[in-house]
Design a protein around this motif. Structure first.
Motif, mmCIF file in Angstrom:
data_model
loop_
_atom_site.group_PDB
_atom_site.id
_atom_site.type_symbol
_atom_site.label_atom_id
_atom_site.label_comp_id
_atom_site.label_asym_id
_atom_site.label_seq_id
_atom_site.Cartn_x
_atom_site.Cartn_y
_atom_site.Cartn_z
ATOM 1 N N PRO A 22 0.205 6.455 -3.671
ATOM 2 C CA PRO A 22 1.397 7.276 -3.446
ATOM 3 C C PRO A 22 1.834 8.042 -4.698
ATOM 4 O O PRO A 22 2.267 9.189 -4.597
ATOM 5 C CB PRO A 22 2.454 6.245 -3.031
ATOM 6 N N VAL A 23 1.698 7.398 -5.860
ATOM 7 C CA VAL A 23 2.102 8.083 -7.091
ATOM 8 C C VAL A 23 1.141 9.231 -7.390
ATOM 9 O O VAL A 23 1.568 10.332 -7.752
ATOM 10 C CB VAL A 23 2.149 7.090 -8.274
ATOM 11 N N PRO B 298 3.261 5.897 4.571
ATOM 12 C CA PRO B 298 3.969 5.836 3.292
ATOM 13 C C PRO B 298 5.044 6.922 3.258
ATOM 14 O O PRO B 298 4.808 8.033 3.735
ATOM 15 C CB PRO B 298 2.883 6.147 2.263
ATOM 16 N N GLU B 299 6.186 6.589 2.719
ATOM 17 C CA GLU B 299 7.265 7.583 2.660
ATOM 18 C C GLU B 299 6.830 8.835 1.910
ATOM 19 O O GLU B 299 7.260 9.942 2.235
ATOM 20 C CB GLU B 299 8.486 6.983 1.967
ATOM 21 N N VAL B 300 6.005 8.640 0.905
ATOM 22 C CA VAL B 300 5.524 9.790 0.141
ATOM 23 C C VAL B 300 4.779 10.756 1.059
ATOM 24 O O VAL B 300 4.949 11.979 0.983
ATOM 25 C CB VAL B 300 4.601 9.319 -1.006
ATOM 26 N N VAL B 301 3.971 10.216 1.958
ATOM 27 C CA VAL B 301 3.216 11.074 2.875
ATOM 28 C C VAL B 301 4.155 11.750 3.868
ATOM 29 O O VAL B 301 3.970 12.919 4.209
ATOM 30 C CB VAL B 301 2.112 10.271 3.596
ATOM 31 N N VAL B 302 5.161 11.014 4.326
ATOM 32 C CA VAL B 302 6.138 11.637 5.226
ATOM 33 C C VAL B 302 6.753 12.851 4.532
ATOM 34 O O VAL B 302 6.881 13.931 5.123
ATOM 35 C CB VAL B 302 7.239 10.629 5.631
ATOM 36 N N GLY B 303 7.117 12.679 3.278
ATOM 37 C CA GLY B 303 7.699 13.787 2.524
ATOM 38 C C GLY B 303 6.745 14.960 2.401
ATOM 39 O O GLY B 303 7.116 16.108 2.658
ATOM 40 N N ASN C 295 20.324 3.718 0.320
ATOM 41 C CA ASN C 295 19.488 3.287 -0.794
ATOM 42 C C ASN C 295 18.182 4.058 -0.920
ATOM 43 O O ASN C 295 17.363 3.735 -1.769
ATOM 44 C CB ASN C 295 19.104 1.810 -0.620
ATOM 45 N N SER C 296 17.946 5.027 -0.076
ATOM 46 C CA SER C 296 16.575 5.546 -0.021
ATOM 47 C C SER C 296 16.277 6.450 -1.211
ATOM 48 O O SER C 296 17.169 7.049 -1.821
ATOM 49 C CB SER C 296 16.319 6.274 1.295
ATOM 50 N N PHE C 297 15.010 6.521 -1.520
ATOM 51 C CA PHE C 297 14.604 7.229 -2.724
ATOM 52 C C PHE C 297 13.376 8.106 -2.499
ATOM 53 O O PHE C 297 13.421 9.328 -2.681
ATOM 54 C CB PHE C 297 14.310 6.202 -3.835
ATOM 55 N N ALA C 298 12.268 7.485 -2.093
ATOM 56 C CA ALA C 298 10.974 8.161 -2.113
ATOM 57 C C ALA C 298 10.950 9.446 -1.284
ATOM 58 O O ALA C 298 10.423 10.474 -1.726
ATOM 59 C CB ALA C 298 9.878 7.212 -1.627
ATOM 60 N N TRP D 29 0.832 -1.203 0.000
ATOM 61 C CA TRP D 29 0.000 0.000 0.000
ATOM 62 C C TRP D 29 0.869 1.255 0.000
ATOM 63 O O TRP D 29 0.553 2.262 -0.632
ATOM 64 C CB TRP D 29 -0.906 -0.021 1.231
ATOM 65 N N ASN D 30 1.978 1.192 0.710
ATOM 66 C CA ASN D 30 2.849 2.361 0.849
ATOM 67 C C ASN D 30 3.874 2.494 -0.265
ATOM 68 O O ASN D 30 4.501 3.537 -0.406
ATOM 69 C CB ASN D 30 3.621 2.279 2.172
ATOM 70 N N GLU D 31 4.084 1.439 -1.037
ATOM 71 C CA GLU D 31 5.232 1.377 -1.942
ATOM 72 C C GLU D 31 5.164 2.461 -3.019
ATOM 73 O O GLU D 31 4.116 2.733 -3.580
ATOM 74 C CB GLU D 31 5.305 -0.005 -2.591
ATOM 75 N N PHE D 32 6.306 3.024 -3.327
ATOM 76 C CA PHE D 32 6.330 4.129 -4.272
ATOM 77 C C PHE D 32 7.201 3.877 -5.503
ATOM 78 O O PHE D 32 6.764 4.079 -6.636
ATOM 79 C CB PHE D 32 6.809 5.395 -3.563
#
Lengths: 367, 313
Positions: A316-317, B132-137, B247-250, A297-300
């Motif tokens: 996320p996208v 989600p990392e995107v939300v953290v960002g 290695n992090s990206f998002a 669910w979280n994967e981007f």
């Protein structure tokens, strides 16, 4: 990399992930009483110097339950102290130490919570307040307008559907595929189980770019780029190592003697697995499935590379589409959408947190 | 390496033995459902990716990909942008991992005490961990926002507005990397804390009490009792965190997309751009391989820590 950073499974020593690991609640509730009685039986936070120099013994023979531990200037005590006063001083010092500890803990809690509180605050603010030069913590006129706007601006519902599909299918498949292998790894130790262990660690440590380019080319070759099926296939394989690691721990926690007893009683192998092992494994399987669900669910990164059509993209996208090229275009809807996208993860994670943290000596699950 | 109990042989009847043989045959068969996908879509691609590093593979090209030997590697070696990105990646990984470790250690020690608010810490720990990392960002972009962000407003409230009025932390050349590092620290805190806490709970209590009897103060007890017991775990969690951050990206993709002027372009962002914005598949794979060199060293550290930890238990 989003996903799991993963302590490799020990070849043996790891307790079943779900078996009574003390998460953040500490295994030793008993120490509470003890800390009150024995001075400093608890590990004192070395970082907190507060109070250790505080003497607190005033001229009054030290009624030390003032609670603050900070009473004026420390006086230089005469060399010959009354026994009563000497007994009081550690108590005062302990109170001061406690105060310092609570202050530090509150600082930590504030640090952990404040960005999330700000996200919530932003999500409920009307545009007028968002444009204000002096933003406030509490919205003066809270509104749901941002949520409405968010759905109007981006295909959030479709994205949530795509995310749900990818997460649910990949979690289910990962469980179905991984459980038999986890059983073998737990029950028969040989070169294979060691190789699998090594692979769990290595697969989590490699830079994803090395994997994504070949995957992209392979999927392109079978016309599965920009396809939800292709993404789900990748998610399944990518969640297998961690699922294997968790499930192996759960299988180990089921005593083989139970299975042997059933076999001795004449139950066939399938029947033994179904009627003895499976029920005991069920909670662990559910936890593993939920974890795989959250991860997908979280994967981007994979979703970003493999899905190009807006109608197929996951949450996320789609969230990143709210970010204009010129920085943040529209704060309110962005915050609202981000908040909505997070809720399922938070809720599910709350359900399984204790199981995740239990037995997690080996490393942490990152997402 | 401990072993789990093998099936006991004590009361092995013929039927029992037969059953076990059957089971052993079934055993390797049970491995296939997971093993085949792993080989096809995980091990295979990884080897393929390593192979690509030695080619001039590009996206959307009609002529065949050619083997280029070490050409990519020499290009990479002379690519100043790559070295910048590599350096930034190391600064980022170090800048996140080390402070985070000390913060998490402090928090773990606090939570190891019988304090009242532990349930709250437990609840709050879920937030950075599950998000989600995107939300953290996105969330931290809102915090850092020059006008509508709470950070500048707070600084104003503290009377520090002179230096920071309207400052855009994520776009400033000097502040961008520190700003994303803070987010990285925040995002990984709970996992590190929980891991260290689990380690603390394995420190023998008797040792502590004995040291206390001998009159050792808190600091001394930590240094002589807690830390030695915690060290293997501390080492492995730090190594893993370093790898993971490297290695992090998002997170950084959402926060700055590598800007301003490449100041936060982590190696993964660089490789992503090479591969999927410019279509340089072979070159991007070479970058990935260069990253593996750093990671291998840390992986060795991690494994050493783990093996040591097993010996000690």
């Amino acid at each position: 990399m989003s996903g799991t950073e993963d302590g490799g499974m020990e070849d043996g020593g790891m307790e079943g992930g779900g078996m009574g690991g003390a998460g953040l609640e500490g295994a030793r509730e008993g120490s509470g009483a003890k800390a009150g009685a024995t001075a400093g039986s608890a590990t004192e936070d070395s970082g907190e110097k507060a109070g250790t120099t505080e003497d607190g013994a005033g001229e009054d023979g030290g009624s030390s339950d003032g609670g603050t531990g900070r009473r004026g200037t420390p006086t230089v005590r005469p060399a010959a102290t009354a026994p009563a006063r000497r007994a009081a001083s550690p108590t005062a010092r302990r109170t001061a130490t406690r105060t310092g500890q609570y202050a530090a803990l509150l600082a930590y809690l504030a640090f952990l919570a404040f960005p999330f509180l700000w996200l919530i605050s932003t999500a409920f603010k009307p545009p007028r307040e968002l444009g204000s030069i002096h933003p406030t913590w509490i919205p003066e006129a809270p509104t749901l307008e941002n949520f409405r706007q968010a759905f109007a601006q981006q295909p959030l519902l479709a994205a949530a559907g795509n995310s749900l599909l990818a997460a649910a299918l990949s979690a289910l498949s990962a469980i179905v595929l991984a459980t038999p292998m986890a059983y073998v790894l737990a029950r028969y130790r040989n070169r294979l189980s060691r190789a699998a262990t090594g692979w769990v660690v290595i697969s989590q440590a490699f830079p994803l770019v090395l994997v994504i380019i070949p995957l992209f080319l392979i999927l392109k070759g079978i016309h599965l780029v920009d396809s939800r099926i292709g993404l789900i296939m990748v998610y399944v394989v990518w969640s297998l190592p961690f699922a294997l690691w968790m499930l192996t721990g759960y299988v180990r926690a089921v005593p083989p003697e139970l299975e042997e007893a059933a076999a001795v009683d004449g139950a066939g192998r399938v029947r033994t697995l179904v009627s003895v092992t499976a029920p005991l494994l069920a909670p662990g399987i559910v936890a593993t499935a939920l974890f795989a669900f959250i991860t997908a669910w979280n994967e981007f990164f994979f979703a970003l590379v493999l899905l190009k059509s807006p109608g197929k993209q996951t949450l996320p996208v789609v969230l990143t589409h709210f970010l204009g090229t010129e920085g943040v275009a529209d704060l309110g809807p962005l915050a609202a959408a981000a908040l909505l996208a997070t809720l399922p993860s938070l809720l599910l994670f709350a359900v399984i947190q204790r199981r995740i943290t239990g037995g997690m000596l080996a490393g942490a699950v990152k997402n | 390496m401990t072993l789990t109990t093998a099936p006991r042989r004590s009361d092995a009847t013929a039927a029992d033995r037969a059953a076990r043989t059957r089971r052993d045959h079934g055993a390797w068969f049970l491995v296939l459902p997971a093993l085949i996908p792993i080989l096809l879509l995980s091990v295979g691609p990884l080897l393929y990716g390593i192979g690509l590093a030695f080619t001039d593979a590009q996206s959307g090209r009609t002529q065949a990909t050619r083997f280029g030997g070490l050409l990519n590697f020499s290009d990479l070696f002379h690519d100043t942008l790559f070295w910048d990105s590599f350096r930034i990646g190391l600064v980022w990984a170090f800048g996140v991992t080390v402070p985070q470790f000390f913060l998490a250690l402090g928090l773990a020690l606090l939570l190891h005490l019988p304090l009242r608010l532990r349930w709250l810490a437990r609840a709050l720990a879920i937030i950075p961990w599950a998000m989600p990392e995107v939300v953290v960002g996105i969330m931290w972009r809102l915090v850092y926002h020059p006008d509508a962000g709470i950070l500048n407003e707070t600084l104003r409230g503290l009377g520090l507005s002179g230096a920071t009025e309207g400052r855009d932390w994520l776009s400033g050349l000097a502040t961008a990397l520190p700003a994303v590092i803070v987010v990285g620290i925040w995002a990984g805190m709970p996992q590190t804390t929980v891991t260290l806490l689990a380690g603390l709970q394995h420190v023998p209590r008797e040792l502590h009490e004995a040291a206390a009897m001998d009159g050792a103060g808190a600091w001394r007890r930590f240094r002589t009792v807690t830390w030695p017991a915690l060290r293997p775990i501390a080492l492995s969690v730090t190594a893993l965190n370093f790898i993971w951050n490297f290695n992090s990206f998002a997170l950084v993709f959402v926060l700055t997309d590598g800007g301003p002027g490449g100041r936060t372009r982590l190696p993964m962002l660089f490789a992503y751009e090479e591969a999927f914005r410019y279509g340089q598949f072979g070159y991007a794979a070479t970058m990935g391989l260069a990253m593996v060199a750093v990671i291998s060293v840390l992986l060795a550290v991690y494994l050493a820590g783990r093996l040591k930890g097993e010996d000690d238990r």
